[in-house]
Write a protein that holds these residues in place. Structure first.
Motif, mmCIF file in Angstrom:
data_model
loop_
_atom_site.group_PDB
_atom_site.id
_atom_site.type_symbol
_atom_site.label_atom_id
_atom_site.label_comp_id
_atom_site.label_asym_id
_atom_site.label_seq_id
_atom_site.Cartn_x
_atom_site.Cartn_y
_atom_site.Cartn_z
ATOM 1 N N UNK A 160 0.834 -1.206 0.000
ATOM 2 C CA UNK A 160 0.000 0.000 0.000
ATOM 3 C C UNK A 160 0.868 1.255 0.000
ATOM 4 N N UNK A 161 1.981 1.218 0.733
ATOM 5 C CA UNK A 161 2.908 2.354 0.712
ATOM 6 C C UNK A 161 3.375 2.629 -0.710
ATOM 7 N N UNK A 162 3.718 1.563 -1.419
ATOM 8 C CA UNK A 162 4.166 1.725 -2.798
ATOM 9 C C UNK A 162 3.052 2.283 -3.681
ATOM 10 N N UNK A 163 1.850 1.769 -3.512
ATOM 11 C CA UNK A 163 0.725 2.247 -4.316
ATOM 12 C C UNK A 163 0.400 3.710 -4.023
ATOM 13 N N UNK A 164 0.571 4.122 -2.779
ATOM 14 C CA UNK A 164 0.244 5.500 -2.401
ATOM 15 C C UNK A 164 1.266 6.506 -2.920
ATOM 16 N N UNK A 165 2.550 6.147 -2.917
ATOM 17 C CA UNK A 165 3.577 7.159 -3.091
ATOM 18 C C UNK A 165 4.482 6.994 -4.308
ATOM 19 N N UNK A 166 4.516 5.843 -4.919
ATOM 20 C CA UNK A 166 5.458 5.629 -6.019
ATOM 21 C C UNK A 166 5.196 6.616 -7.158
ATOM 22 N N UNK A 167 6.208 7.358 -7.529
ATOM 23 C CA UNK A 167 6.108 8.318 -8.621
ATOM 24 C C UNK A 167 5.510 9.653 -8.230
ATOM 25 N N UNK A 168 5.147 9.815 -6.975
ATOM 26 C CA UNK A 168 4.493 11.055 -6.540
ATOM 27 C C UNK A 168 5.535 12.128 -6.244
ATOM 28 N N UNK A 169 5.318 13.324 -6.750
ATOM 29 C CA UNK A 169 6.251 14.428 -6.574
ATOM 30 C C UNK A 169 5.688 15.479 -5.624
ATOM 31 N N UNK A 170 6.588 16.274 -5.065
ATOM 32 C CA UNK A 170 6.189 17.445 -4.289
ATOM 33 C C UNK A 170 5.800 17.198 -2.856
ATOM 34 N N UNK A 171 6.006 15.990 -2.340
ATOM 35 C CA UNK A 171 5.650 15.723 -0.943
ATOM 36 C C UNK A 171 6.635 16.423 -0.010
ATOM 37 N N UNK A 172 6.083 17.001 1.058
ATOM 38 C CA UNK A 172 6.895 17.702 2.046
ATOM 39 C C UNK A 172 6.926 16.948 3.369
ATOM 40 N N UNK A 173 5.803 16.350 3.730
ATOM 41 C CA UNK A 173 5.680 15.657 5.020
ATOM 42 C C UNK A 173 4.900 14.364 4.827
ATOM 43 N N UNK A 174 5.478 13.248 5.290
ATOM 44 C CA UNK A 174 4.810 11.950 5.225
ATOM 45 C C UNK A 174 4.896 11.305 6.604
ATOM 46 N N UNK A 175 3.735 10.995 7.191
ATOM 47 C CA UNK A 175 3.669 10.381 8.515
ATOM 48 C C UNK A 175 3.020 9.008 8.387
ATOM 49 N N UNK A 176 3.780 7.972 8.741
ATOM 50 C CA UNK A 176 3.297 6.590 8.624
ATOM 51 C C UNK A 176 3.359 5.882 9.972
ATOM 52 N N UNK A 177 3.173 6.587 11.044
ATOM 53 C CA UNK A 177 3.337 6.039 12.380
ATOM 54 C C UNK A 177 2.364 4.908 12.674
ATOM 55 N N UNK A 178 2.816 3.999 13.555
ATOM 56 C CA UNK A 178 1.961 2.921 14.076
ATOM 57 C C UNK A 178 1.381 2.041 12.978
ATOM 58 N N UNK A 179 2.204 1.729 11.990
ATOM 59 C CA UNK A 179 1.834 0.773 10.943
ATOM 60 C C UNK A 179 2.854 -0.373 10.966
ATOM 61 N N UNK A 180 2.659 -1.343 11.856
ATOM 62 C CA UNK A 180 3.681 -2.384 12.062
ATOM 63 C C UNK A 180 3.915 -3.285 10.848
ATOM 64 N N UNK A 181 3.000 -3.271 9.871
ATOM 65 C CA UNK A 181 3.185 -4.104 8.686
ATOM 66 C C UNK A 181 4.027 -3.417 7.611
ATOM 67 N N UNK A 182 4.439 -2.191 7.884
ATOM 68 C CA UNK A 182 5.405 -1.513 7.010
ATOM 69 C C UNK A 182 6.786 -1.946 7.475
ATOM 70 N N UNK A 183 7.471 -2.757 6.647
ATOM 71 C CA UNK A 183 8.701 -3.415 7.090
ATOM 72 C C UNK A 183 9.936 -3.055 6.279
ATOM 73 N N UNK A 184 9.764 -2.700 5.035
ATOM 74 C CA UNK A 184 10.917 -2.496 4.153
ATOM 75 C C UNK A 184 11.246 -1.018 4.011
ATOM 76 N N UNK A 185 12.404 -0.604 4.545
ATOM 77 C CA UNK A 185 12.842 0.772 4.372
ATOM 78 C C UNK A 185 13.180 1.039 2.906
ATOM 79 N N UNK A 186 13.724 0.032 2.240
ATOM 80 C CA UNK A 186 14.034 0.184 0.821
ATOM 81 C C UNK A 186 12.767 0.512 0.025
#
Length: 356
Positions: A217-243
């Motif tokens: 879902x992280x990839x679907x939300x943000x891949x290719x998206x430009x102009x982001x200044x602030x992204x908060x993904x707190x308390x999502x334990x299923x987000x595992x890959x920093x890469x």
């Protein structure tokens, strides 16, 4: 030199001494309503207002563009006054953590056609009716909307559109100018979240804390998206890959200033020689609090974020050695090591930067 009235001097004295204000609560009954309202506007202490004022506080904002009713006990009369007196000029409305009911909010919001900022955080009774009113009223012009910790879930709403091009599933017309979206703890299905974020192309600040996200879902939300200044993904334990996070955000690497990964399960899994797409030179604030990162992980992460000034490592497995290695790579203005059990308390206080 003009001499200020005694009453105004008293107001300034009370405002500058909150503790005195609270200790003199019994003296507030002697103040006229106009001074009580002036005090409340500065000190935000509910006990300043009389019961009568609490029922009609909104008249204080008549003709103004801002109404901050945070934590006030609201009545139907209050919201009726708000809608009737401020409908033309009101552009900012905060009802966060109020007792406003879904029906009352729906009736009021439908009339506020010029709202730019609407904060409903913590309004536990806000759900589908309010959201439908936003859609038919101010939803077209909103720039900022906070629905975190409300009951606005997809199960409450009639979702008929197959491709969501709006602020959230309860909108049928997109507020195309929206730049900030906060749906933390709003339990929408993952496909809806990705469709929602993808549809709002002007977003620069996105808060998706506790949204049951995963790497896909992280990839679907943000891949290719430009102009982001602030992204908060707190308390999502299923987000595992920093890469995956860095790759997904790579198109915004020249604009991203804040990244909050607290409470995720990320570890450093970047390749030995990270490509230029993984170099976030503009990033200033990074939170890895309550993640599984250790010394090598943090050193690797800051090496691709060399401009970081604020680093939050509370409740991680970093050691004193790791922190000192980090401080050789970046020059920090804030370093938070709260509850890092691998570092003795005395050493933590010596190492921390920018914290009292």
């Amino acid at each position: 030199m003009a001499v200020q009235p005694l009453s105004l001097l008293c107001v300034h004295c009370l405002i500058s001494n909150p503790s005195l204000l609270l200790s003199l609560e019994h003296a507030l009954v002697l103040l006229p309503d106009s001074l009580r309202l002036a005090l409340f506007n500065r000190a935000k202490q509910k006990n300043i207002l009389s019961p009568a004022l609490l029922d009609s506080t909104v008249f204080f904002w008549e003709g103004r563009s801002v109404a901050d009713l945070c934590s006030l006990p609201l009545t139907s009369r209050s919201l009726d006054l708000l809608a009737s007196t401020s409908a033309i000029s009101l552009s900012y409305l905060s009802l966060r953590f109020t007792n406003v009911t879904d029906s009352l909010a729906a009736t009021c919001l439908k009339k506020l056609c010029n709202l730019k900022t609407l904060d409903l955080k913590g309004c536990s009774q806000v759900a589908d009716k309010s959201c439908q009113s936003i859609a038919s009223g101010p939803g077209y012009n909103l720039l900022h909307l906070n629905l975190s910790f409300t009951k606005a879930t997809s199960t409450d709403l009639d979702i008929s559109c197959t491709s969501i091009s709006s602020l959230s599933p309860f909108f049928t017309t997109p507020p195309t100018n929206l730049v900030k979206l906060n749906i933390s703890s709003l339990q929408l299905p993952n496909p809806r979240i990705s469709e929602l974020v993808e549809s709002l192309q002007k977003l620069s600040k996105i808060y998706l804390g506790n949204a049951n996200l995963n790497d896909d879902i992280v990839q679907q939300c943000f891949l290719g998206r430009r102009g982001l200044v602030c992204v908060v993904l707190t308390a999502n334990p299923h987000v595992k890959s920093l890469q995956n996070v860095f790759r997904s955000l790579s198109s915004s690497r020249d604009t991203l200033l804040r990244l909050d990964l607290a409470g995720t399960s990320v570890k450093y899994d970047l390749p030995p020689s990270p490509p230029p797409d993984f170099l976030f030179l503009k990033l200033r604030s990074l939170s890895l609090e309550a993640t599984k990162v250790g010394d090598d992980d943090v050193v690797g992460i800051v090496s691709v974020c060399p401009g970081v000034k604020e680093l939050y490592l509370g409740k991680t497995h970093v050691s004193e050695v790791g922190v000192r290695r980090v401080m050789e790579v970046v020059r920090l203005e804030i370093l938070d090591l709260t509850s890092c059990r691998g570092i003795p308390l005395k050493t933590r206080r010596e190492l921390e930067v920018g914290r009292k």
